[in-house]
Write an enzyme that holds these catalytic residues in place. Structure first.
Site, PDB file in Angstrom:
ATOM      1  CB  ALA A  15      32.810  31.389 -61.883  1.00 51.83           C
ATOM      2  CB  CYS A  16      29.245  29.625 -65.608  1.00 52.00           C
ATOM      3  SG  CYS A  16      28.798  28.288 -64.531  1.00 52.00           S
TER       4      CYS A  16
END
Lengths: 104, 141
Positions: A15-16
């Site tokens: 995730a980012c």
């Protein structure tokens, strides 16, 4: 707290915030390392995590809380360093060895 | 295949006194190549303030926010190496890889970059080589 056996992981999502930089880089590296296990590795902006229905989420500590809020029932493993973080290696090892993976 | 990095996108010997200045330098370079609209440069600074793009080993990967993808004309990377160590939230940065992307098209190049950063000889070359041709060859697929 959520956990899963490494042997059951079929989809790992990094995730980012934007999905343009570091998460792409990590996902590419992990995809290569876990290809033989048939584990799919992708990346996703943190608010779109449910769309990719991951078995395990990896993300930078700074996004950990948001990721956990989005995916309360999925193990979210946070790391501090994008290059050579032992926690990232730990997830890879757990998948290879079938060890348990859980939140902090 | 499309080249996501070009000679005109490599700048060596740059100087910046702050993280924002360094990020803007990367953004301006992407802008001068036509890869992004000027709004994207501001989005790069905004993204940097949400979460640092520091990678480790003196390297940062500044890029825009998810919402700013609409200001990307084509996927492109730029490499900016600094003469000085740029202060980066308690870390020091010597090399920035600025990124503009619409989707995942640049992923393979980033994967290649990660391998080069983790390889001692390639890392040294990235940090010290004064040949833009050599750097282009090292990173392009």
């Amino acid at each position: 707290m959520s956990s899963i056996s490494g042997s059951k992981v079929k989809k790992l999502v990094v995730a980012c915030e934007a999905g343009m930089g570091s998460s792409v880089m990590i996902a590419k590296q992990l995809a290569k390392q876990l290809k033989a296990q048939g584990v799919e590795v992708t990346h996703s902006p943190v608010n779109q995590l449910p769309d990719s229905s991951p078995d395990v989420v990896l993300c930078h500590r700074g996004l950990g809380e948001r990721a956990k809020q989005t995916m309360p029932n999925t193990p979210v493993v946070v790391f501090d360093m994008f290059l050579g973080d032992p926690r990232i290696q730990g997830v890879v090892d757990a998948i290879l060895n079938g060890d348990n993976i859980s939140d902090d | 295949m499309t080249n996501f990095l070009q000679l005109a996108g490599i700048r060596l010997g740059a100087t910046a006194s702050s993280r924002e200045e360094a990020v803007r330098l990367c953004g301006e370079l992407l802008l001068s190549l036509g890869a992004v609209e000027k709004e994207y440069v501001d989005a790069m600074v905004e993204r940097e303030n949400i979460i640092s793009s520091f990678m480790g080993e003196g390297v940062a990967l500044p890029h825009g926010t998810d919402a700013s993808r609409k200001y990307v004309n084509f996927a492109q990377l730029v490499l900016v190496r600094f003469e000085n160590e740029v202060p980066w939230e308690g870390e020091q940065v010597r090399l920035c890889i600025g990124i503009a992307a619409k989707g995942d098209e640049h992923g393979e190049l980033l994967g290649n970059l990660a391998e080069k950063l983790l390889d001692e000889d390639s890392y040294k070359q990235l940090m010290e080589s004064n040949s833009t041709n050599e750097l282009l060859e090292l990173l392009n697929l």
